[in-house]
Design a protein around this motif. Structure first.
Motif, PDB file in Angstrom:
ATOM      1  N   LEU A   1     105.708  72.227  92.842  1.00  0.00           N
ATOM      2  CA  LEU A   1     107.028  71.759  92.421  1.00  0.00           C
ATOM      3  C   LEU A   1     107.195  70.271  92.728  1.00  0.00           C
ATOM      4  N   GLY A   2     106.750  69.844  93.917  1.00  0.00           N
ATOM      5  CA  GLY A   2     106.840  68.430  94.250  1.00  0.00           C
ATOM      6  C   GLY A   2     106.032  67.559  93.308  1.00  0.00           C
TER       7      GLY A   2
ATOM      8  N   PHE B   1     105.272  68.233  90.197  1.00  0.00           N
ATOM      9  CA  PHE B   1     105.949  68.213  88.901  1.00  0.00           C
ATOM     10  C   PHE B   1     107.107  67.215  88.914  1.00  0.00           C
ATOM     11  N   ILE B   2     107.872  67.204  89.994  1.00  0.00           N
ATOM     12  CA  ILE B   2     108.991  66.269  90.096  1.00  0.00           C
ATOM     13  C   ILE B   2     108.479  64.830  90.079  1.00  0.00           C
ATOM     14  N   VAL B   3     107.370  64.583  90.780  1.00  0.00           N
ATOM     15  CA  VAL B   3     106.828  63.226  90.865  1.00  0.00           C
ATOM     16  C   VAL B   3     106.409  62.715  89.492  1.00  0.00           C
ATOM     17  N   TYR B   4     105.615  63.509  88.762  1.00  0.00           N
ATOM     18  CA  TYR B   4     105.118  62.979  87.491  1.00  0.00           C
ATOM     19  C   TYR B   4     106.208  62.904  86.434  1.00  0.00           C
ATOM     20  N   LYS B   5     107.172  63.811  86.463  1.00  0.00           N
ATOM     21  CA  LYS B   5     108.279  63.724  85.513  1.00  0.00           C
ATOM     22  C   LYS B   5     109.177  62.528  85.842  1.00  0.00           C
ATOM     23  N   ALA B   6     109.352  62.231  87.132  1.00  0.00           N
ATOM     24  CA  ALA B   6     110.137  61.069  87.530  1.00  0.00           C
ATOM     25  C   ALA B   6     109.455  59.776  87.095  1.00  0.00           C
ATOM     26  N   LYS B   7     108.136  59.714  87.235  1.00  0.00           N
ATOM     27  CA  LYS B   7     107.416  58.511  86.811  1.00  0.00           C
ATOM     28  C   LYS B   7     107.533  58.291  85.311  1.00  0.00           C
ATOM     29  N   ARG B   8     107.446  59.361  84.541  1.00  0.00           N
ATOM     30  CA  ARG B   8     107.553  59.218  83.088  1.00  0.00           C
ATOM     31  C   ARG B   8     108.947  58.782  82.669  1.00  0.00           C
ATOM     32  N   ALA B   9     109.966  59.166  83.456  1.00  0.00           N
ATOM     33  CA  ALA B   9     111.345  58.808  83.115  1.00  0.00           C
ATOM     34  C   ALA B   9     111.801  57.518  83.774  1.00  0.00           C
ATOM     35  N   GLY B  10     110.971  56.938  84.669  1.00  0.00           N
ATOM     36  CA  GLY B  10     111.369  55.719  85.357  1.00  0.00           C
ATOM     37  C   GLY B  10     112.348  55.951  86.484  1.00  0.00           C
TER      38      GLY B  10
ATOM     39  N   HIS C   1     108.363  74.097  86.508  1.00  0.00           N
ATOM     40  CA  HIS C   1     108.573  73.095  85.456  1.00  0.00           C
ATOM     41  C   HIS C   1     110.063  72.983  85.113  1.00  0.00           C
ATOM     42  N   ILE C   2     110.723  74.109  84.972  1.00  0.00           N
ATOM     43  CA  ILE C   2     112.146  74.107  84.612  1.00  0.00           C
ATOM     44  C   ILE C   2     112.983  73.445  85.707  1.00  0.00           C
ATOM     45  N   ILE C   3     112.709  73.801  86.962  1.00  0.00           N
ATOM     46  CA  ILE C   3     113.464  73.224  88.078  1.00  0.00           C
ATOM     47  C   ILE C   3     113.229  71.715  88.161  1.00  0.00           C
ATOM     48  N   ALA C   4     111.965  71.290  88.052  1.00  0.00           N
ATOM     49  CA  ALA C   4     111.654  69.864  88.137  1.00  0.00           C
ATOM     50  C   ALA C   4     112.323  69.079  87.018  1.00  0.00           C
ATOM     51  N   LYS C   5     112.302  69.622  85.811  1.00  0.00           N
ATOM     52  CA  LYS C   5     112.936  68.920  84.691  1.00  0.00           C
ATOM     53  C   LYS C   5     114.437  68.805  84.888  1.00  0.00           C
ATOM     54  N   THR C   6     115.071  69.852  85.423  1.00  0.00           N
ATOM     55  CA  THR C   6     116.513  69.819  85.673  1.00  0.00           C
ATOM     56  C   THR C   6     116.863  68.728  86.683  1.00  0.00           C
ATOM     57  N   ILE C   7     116.091  68.637  87.755  1.00  0.00           N
ATOM     58  CA  ILE C   7     116.367  67.646  88.803  1.00  0.00           C
ATOM     59  C   ILE C   7     116.164  66.225  88.284  1.00  0.00           C
ATOM     60  N   VAL C   8     115.063  65.989  87.584  1.00  0.00           N
ATOM     61  CA  VAL C   8     114.776  64.638  87.086  1.00  0.00           C
ATOM     62  C   VAL C   8     115.789  64.228  86.018  1.00  0.00           C
ATOM     63  N   THR C   9     116.173  65.154  85.158  1.00  0.00           N
ATOM     64  CA  THR C   9     117.165  64.840  84.125  1.00  0.00           C
ATOM     65  C   THR C   9     118.501  64.452  84.741  1.00  0.00           C
ATOM     66  N   GLU C  10     118.912  65.179  85.783  1.00  0.00           N
ATOM     67  CA  GLU C  10     120.158  64.865  86.474  1.00  0.00           C
ATOM     68  C   GLU C  10     120.093  63.484  87.127  1.00  0.00           C
TER      69      GLU C  10
ATOM     70  N   ARG D   1     101.301  81.889  86.273  1.00  0.00           N
ATOM     71  CA  ARG D   1     101.915  81.249  85.103  1.00  0.00           C
ATOM     72  C   ARG D   1     103.431  81.305  85.185  1.00  0.00           C
ATOM     73  N   HIS D   2     103.960  82.421  85.671  1.00  0.00           N
ATOM     74  CA  HIS D   2     105.415  82.566  85.788  1.00  0.00           C
ATOM     75  C   HIS D   2     105.973  81.560  86.796  1.00  0.00           C
TER      76      HIS D   2
END
Length: 385
Positions: free
Chosen positions: A302-303, A305-314, A255-264, A248-249
């Motif tokens: 991690l990969g 997470f980045i993929v699905y967050k990127a798809k949701r953000a376009g 999740h935090i790392i993926a969100k930071t990368i996609v947001t940037e 879980r940790h």
């Protein structure tokens, strides 16, 4: 885009007994279906249904539940055969492969049981769900989940939901069909270098150090070994309390790392370039003390997470070949194994540039991402009159 939402069920005593009995029964029957499939050479689902459907109905399963038990068994064998073809279970005649091929697949008593849309019925206003069991349909089973997850569940839930029991707690894993945002034309790419010492390093300067996570893993490994050595009741109780805590940790960190990368990437209108690292565990040869570190490296999670967050953000995303990204200079493109002085230092033998090794690799990944995108992009050149 398919994502899943996990909701925690809060059944009463009688409801919990019905859910537990249902999972035990369907998984026992799944083991029986697996034995039949193994005896008949694992036929196709339609053929397997001829051998098992009537018996499942006679045992008290509804039509949909019986179909899902058969499908679950057939899907398990499909996954097994795919792993055998890919060599994930070792070479032919190896001990692990022979063990996997020589006996039917078994299902744990608390293994997931899939339900289609007709089996569970959701009451979002009351935060309750009714669900089929062997004792009949039980109603008004309360559930809880995170606020954001509830919004996704309420708006986009569509398809199967899996019932599972984990440490005496029941969960429904609901499938949600979330629409993807329209991808924009990227103004360059952010290269992401994944690693163990540094979990992720981007070409824009962001670096997620793995020092803290690696210390946490080492501490958890030592603690588990210490408790397992004691073999007392209290030690076993502590081990059970700590089960999946590390998992879980790590998941939360990713999740935090993926969100930071996609947001940037979204903020700067850039795309994301990732390395294609599938199969790295079978390619890399390490000394025994290093194997635990490699096999606990959650780069695939991690990969994903980045993929699905990127798809949701376009955010546009491409995969690139990771070959020589750590040995090639991002300035002059000179490749030499000696360029990588140590884990963190890169000194080019061609032009003399000095850089952080992971950051240099991330720039190479970004450049390859642009090449991949340009190669697959539609031509904008006007047609010749």
């Amino acid at each position: 885009m398919k994502i899943v939402v996990q909701v925690k069920l809060m059944p009463g005593a009688e409801q919990a007994a019905a859910l537990r009995s249902t999972l035990r029964t369907v998984n026992d029957l799944a083991c029986w279906v697996s034995q039949v499939a193994f005896a008949h050479g694992v036929p196709r689902e339609y053929e397997l249904r001829k051998h098992t459907y009537l018996h499942l109905k006679a045992q008290g399963l509804g039509a949909q539940a019986a179909q899902h038990v058969i499908k679950k068994v057939r899907d398990a064998y499909t996954t097994l055969h795919a792993n055998l073809r890919a060599g994930n279970l070792g070479k032919p005649k190896s001990r692990r492969r022979v063990k996997a091929e020589s006996k039917p697949i078994a299902f744990r008593a608390e293994a997931a049981q899939p339900y289609d849309d007709r089996c569970p019925s959701w009451q979002y206003d009351q935060h309750t769900v009714s669900i089929w069991t062997m004792a009949g349909r039980i109603k008004n089973v309360s559930f809880v989940c995170a606020a954001d997850a509830f919004k996704v569940l309420q708006q986009y839930r569509k398809g199967e939901s899996d019932l599972i029991e984990r440490d005496g707690v029941f969960y429904l894993i609901a499938t949600c069909d979330v629409p993807e945002a329209e991808a924009y034309e990227p103004d360059g790419f952010i290269g992401v270098d994944l690693g163990i010492a540094n979990i992720a390093t981007t070409s824009t300067g962001y670096q997620a150090a793995g020092r803290g996570l690696n210390r946490y893993r080492t501490r958890q490994l030592a603690l588990r070994a210490k408790l397992q050595k004691k073999r007392t009741k209290s030690a076993k109780r502590r081990l059970k309390e700590r089960s999946r805590r590390e998992q879980r940790h790590v998941k939360n960190t990713n999740h935090i790392i993926a969100k930071t990368i996609v947001t940037e990437a979204e903020r700067t209108a850039h795309g994301i370039a990732l390395e294609e690292l599938r199969g790295i565990r079978t390619r890399v040869r390490l000394r025994k003390p290093q194997r635990v570190t490699l096999h606990s490296w959650a780069f695939a999670q991690l990969g994903d997470f980045i993929v699905y967050k990127a798809k949701r953000a376009g955010v546009p995303l491409v995969y690139v070949d990771p070959a020589y990204t750590s040995q090639m200079c991002s300035q002059c493109r000179h490749i030499d194994k000696r360029n990588r002085v140590d884990q963190g230092l890169f000194i080019c033998r061609g032009c003399g540039v000095v850089a952080h090794a992971d950051r240099n690799a991330s720039h190479n990944i970004a450049q390859r991402g642009e090449n991949v995108w340009d190669a697959g992009r539609e031509s904008r050149v006007p047609a010749t009159p």
